[in-house]
Design a protein around this motif. Structure first.
Motif, PDB file in Angstrom:
ATOM      1  N   ALA A  79      50.615 -32.937 -15.836  1.00  0.00           N
ATOM      2  CA  ALA A  79      49.485 -32.041 -15.568  1.00  0.00           C
ATOM      3  C   ALA A  79      48.152 -32.774 -15.556  1.00  0.00           C
ATOM      4  CB  ALA A  79      49.453 -30.925 -16.607  1.00  0.00           C
ATOM      5  N   PHE A  80      48.156 -34.037 -16.000  1.00  0.00           N
ATOM      6  CA  PHE A  80      46.917 -34.826 -16.003  1.00  0.00           C
ATOM      7  C   PHE A  80      46.834 -35.617 -14.706  1.00  0.00           C
ATOM      8  CE2 PHE A  80      44.706 -38.869 -16.860  1.00  0.00           C
ATOM      9  CZ  PHE A  80      43.465 -38.377 -17.242  1.00  0.00           C
ATOM     10  N   HIS A  81      46.055 -35.133 -13.772  1.00  0.00           N
ATOM     11  CA  HIS A  81      45.924 -35.814 -12.480  1.00  0.00           C
ATOM     12  C   HIS A  81      44.561 -35.488 -11.872  1.00  0.00           C
ATOM     13  CE1 HIS A  81      48.347 -37.531  -8.895  1.00  0.00           C
ATOM     14  NE2 HIS A  81      47.066 -37.880  -8.827  1.00  0.00           N
ATOM     15  N   PRO A  82      43.501 -36.137 -12.381  1.00  0.00           N
ATOM     16  CA  PRO A  82      42.152 -35.865 -11.863  1.00  0.00           C
ATOM     17  C   PRO A  82      42.038 -36.237 -10.388  1.00  0.00           C
ATOM     18  CG  PRO A  82      42.086 -37.154 -13.904  1.00  0.00           C
ATOM     19  CD  PRO A  82      43.497 -37.155 -13.449  1.00  0.00           C
ATOM     20  N   ASP A  83      41.201 -35.512  -9.682  1.00  0.00           N
ATOM     21  CA  ASP A  83      40.862 -35.862  -8.311  1.00  0.00           C
ATOM     22  C   ASP A  83      39.625 -36.756  -8.358  1.00  0.00           C
ATOM     23  OD1 ASP A  83      40.216 -36.110  -5.666  1.00  0.00           O
ATOM     24  OD2 ASP A  83      40.141 -33.956  -5.242  1.00  0.00           O
ATOM     25  N   PHE A  84      39.856 -38.056  -8.388  1.00  0.00           N
ATOM     26  CA  PHE A  84      38.754 -39.006  -8.559  1.00  0.00           C
ATOM     27  C   PHE A  84      37.747 -38.936  -7.419  1.00  0.00           C
ATOM     28  CE2 PHE A  84      42.407 -41.078 -10.774  1.00  0.00           C
ATOM     29  CZ  PHE A  84      41.901 -40.988 -12.059  1.00  0.00           C
ATOM     30  N   THR A  85      38.202 -38.516  -6.235  1.00  0.00           N
ATOM     31  CA  THR A  85      37.311 -38.521  -5.076  1.00  0.00           C
ATOM     32  C   THR A  85      36.154 -37.534  -5.214  1.00  0.00           C
ATOM     33  OG1 THR A  85      38.649 -36.873  -3.884  1.00  0.00           O
ATOM     34  CG2 THR A  85      39.216 -39.199  -3.583  1.00  0.00           C
ATOM     35  N   LYS A  86      36.216 -36.630  -6.187  1.00  0.00           N
ATOM     36  CA  LYS A  86      35.135 -35.668  -6.409  1.00  0.00           C
ATOM     37  C   LYS A  86      33.958 -36.271  -7.167  1.00  0.00           C
ATOM     38  CE  LYS A  86      38.013 -31.474  -6.565  1.00  0.00           C
ATOM     39  NZ  LYS A  86      38.430 -30.333  -7.427  1.00  0.00           N
ATOM     40  N   TYR A  87      34.115 -37.518  -7.631  1.00  0.00           N
ATOM     41  CA  TYR A  87      33.133 -38.073  -8.558  1.00  0.00           C
ATOM     42  C   TYR A  87      32.512 -39.361  -8.020  1.00  0.00           C
ATOM     43  CZ  TYR A  87      35.409 -34.673 -11.481  1.00  0.00           C
ATOM     44  OH  TYR A  87      35.926 -33.499 -11.965  1.00  0.00           O
ATOM     45  N   ALA A  88      31.234 -39.513  -8.318  1.00  0.00           N
ATOM     46  CA  ALA A  88      30.531 -40.734  -7.922  1.00  0.00           C
ATOM     47  C   ALA A  88      30.934 -41.907  -8.793  1.00  0.00           C
ATOM     48  CB  ALA A  88      29.025 -40.511  -8.007  1.00  0.00           C
ATOM     49  N   ALA A  89      31.342 -41.617 -10.038  1.00  0.00           N
ATOM     50  CA  ALA A  89      31.807 -42.675 -10.939  1.00  0.00           C
ATOM     51  C   ALA A  89      32.688 -42.059 -12.018  1.00  0.00           C
ATOM     52  CB  ALA A  89      30.640 -43.427 -11.579  1.00  0.00           C
ATOM     53  N   VAL A  90      33.550 -42.899 -12.564  1.00  0.00           N
ATOM     54  CA  VAL A  90      34.407 -42.531 -13.686  1.00  0.00           C
ATOM     55  C   VAL A  90      33.948 -43.338 -14.895  1.00  0.00           C
ATOM     56  CG1 VAL A  90      36.756 -42.609 -14.615  1.00  0.00           C
ATOM     57  CG2 VAL A  90      36.372 -41.979 -12.214  1.00  0.00           C
ATOM     58  N   PHE A  91      33.706 -42.640 -16.003  1.00  0.00           N
ATOM     59  CA  PHE A  91      33.269 -43.278 -17.244  1.00  0.00           C
ATOM     60  C   PHE A  91      34.446 -43.237 -18.201  1.00  0.00           C
ATOM     61  CE2 PHE A  91      29.339 -44.156 -19.877  1.00  0.00           C
ATOM     62  CZ  PHE A  91      30.012 -44.451 -21.051  1.00  0.00           C
ATOM     63  N   SER A  92      34.979 -44.398 -18.578  1.00  0.00           N
ATOM     64  CA  SER A  92      36.158 -44.431 -19.432  1.00  0.00           C
ATOM     65  C   SER A  92      35.792 -44.648 -20.893  1.00  0.00           C
ATOM     66  CB  SER A  92      37.122 -45.533 -18.988  1.00  0.00           C
ATOM     67  OG  SER A  92      38.265 -45.532 -19.830  1.00  0.00           O
ATOM     68  N   ASN A  93      36.161 -43.657 -21.696  1.00  0.00           N
ATOM     69  CA  ASN A  93      36.083 -43.751 -23.153  1.00  0.00           C
ATOM     70  C   ASN A  93      37.512 -43.635 -23.690  1.00  0.00           C
ATOM     71  OD1 ASN A  93      34.924 -43.921 -25.719  1.00  0.00           O
ATOM     72  ND2 ASN A  93      34.546 -41.724 -25.870  1.00  0.00           N
ATOM     73  N   TYR A  94      38.435 -44.287 -22.979  1.00  0.00           N
ATOM     74  CA  TYR A  94      39.867 -44.128 -23.223  1.00  0.00           C
ATOM     75  C   TYR A  94      40.508 -45.462 -23.595  1.00  0.00           C
ATOM     76  CZ  TYR A  94      44.783 -42.994 -22.435  1.00  0.00           C
ATOM     77  OH  TYR A  94      46.145 -42.824 -22.599  1.00  0.00           O
ATOM     78  N   ASN A  95      41.337 -45.409 -24.607  1.00  0.00           N
ATOM     79  CA  ASN A  95      42.132 -46.582 -24.989  1.00  0.00           C
ATOM     80  C   ASN A  95      43.449 -46.075 -25.567  1.00  0.00           C
ATOM     81  OD1 ASN A  95      43.112 -49.070 -25.761  1.00  0.00           O
ATOM     82  ND2 ASN A  95      41.886 -49.177 -27.626  1.00  0.00           N
ATOM     83  N   GLY A  96      44.465 -45.994 -24.710  1.00  0.00           N
ATOM     84  CA  GLY A  96      45.725 -45.431 -25.176  1.00  0.00           C
ATOM     85  C   GLY A  96      46.870 -45.703 -24.236  1.00  0.00           C
TER      86      GLY A  96
END
Length: 297
Positions: A79-96
């Motif tokens: 169920a986790f499948h972002p549509d990246f094309t909607k965004y000017a940038a992705v900010f990652s605060n993820y480590n997992g």
């Protein structure tokens, strides 16, 4: 009233109205996707700080995407499948854990086609087996066997490459205040920043490893051996080119207090705008310190 004077005054009124309209025009907000959900750091505390600092500029509209927790069932990850094309940038605060393969493939396409990525602190840590990710982040928290190491010669500013397997792997000493040294005063993100400034007590990452290609270092910090450091000037802030995409990496910011510091606000907001557009319009915060640190080199 004479016709010429009347025309002159009319011209001034039209010009003033046009100028007012320009100033009144709303700023176009950039859509930013902020990803969190797993981290060995306190992402529940830092994500709200990051979201607020970005939105407070008036330049960004931030959407938070939280991944399933560690060990979640496959159905949750599907169920986790972002549509990246909607965004000017992705900010990652993820480590997992690894993202699903379709998500990774979509993100590679997004970046190759001109997307933007901001990598914050421990977000350079995940995905050791995802080769394209590690090309994007340049350097990662990995052992010496993982890839090359980059440090900077203080006198010349030249990047020095230590081959895979030689020298220290990733680590850091105890948190302590340290000096950040600017390495590129002309880059849009760092333009106007002081040549050096004091950063509050924080982790100072050293020995980061990776492909380290298409990297451009903006700022470093001296890792003092007295604080269990390497004795080298380690990259703290840098950019990476990936296809048509832009990557901004900031390795500082352990917890909420460090993340909210004025220098971090400047770096993260301006770095996000640059990753999204290739330009920076945001001014430096008025409280960004220009006072040289009384320690280190």
């Amino acid at each position: 009233m004479r016709p010429l004077i009347r025309l002159f005054l009319l011209g001034l009124a039209v010009a003033a109205a046009s100028l007012a309209a320009v100033h009144a025009a709303p700023v176009v907000r950039l859509n930013i996707l902020l990803i969190d959900g797993q981290n060995n750091h306190q992402w529940r505390a830092t994500t709200p700080v990051i979201k607020e600092m970005l939105e407070k500029t008036g330049r960004f509209a931030v959407t938070v995407a939280t991944t399933p927790p560690k060990g979640a069932p496959t159905a949750d990850w599907e169920a986790f499948h972002p549509d990246f094309t909607k965004y000017a940038a992705v900010f990652s605060n993820y480590n997992g854990e690894d993202w699903p393969e379709p998500v990774r493939q979509d993100f590679e396409r997004y970046m190759a086609n001109g997307g933007g990525l901001v990598v914050f602190h421990a977000a350079n840590n995940p995905f050791p087996k995802w080769d394209e990710w590690n090309k994007m982040v340049g350097l990662a928290w990995q052992p010496a066997t993982f890839g090359d190491r980059i440090i900077v010669d203080d006198a010349t500013g030249r990047m020095i490459r230590t081959p895979k397997g030689e020298g220290p792997g990733a680590g850091h000493g105890p948190q302590h205040p340290y000096e950040v040294k600017l390495r590129d005063a002309a880059h849009p993100v760092t333009q106007g920043m002081p040549a050096r400034w004091p950063h509050l007590a924080d982790e100072l990452y050293h020995g980061q490893r990776g492909p380290a290609v298409n990297m451009h270092i903006l700022a470093t910090a001296y890792d003092d051996p007295a604080g269990k450091g390497t004795g080298a000037h380690e990259p703290m802030v840098y950019t990476v080119s990936y296809g048509k995409g832009r990557v901004f990496v900031n390795l500082m910011g352990h917890a909420a207090a460090q993340t909210a510091a004025p220098d971090m606000v400047a770096l993260l907001t301006r770095g996000t705008e640059w990753a999204a557009t290739g330009k920076v319009t945001l001014p430096l915060p008025t409280d960004f310190t220009a006072t040289p640190a009384p320690f280190g080199r």
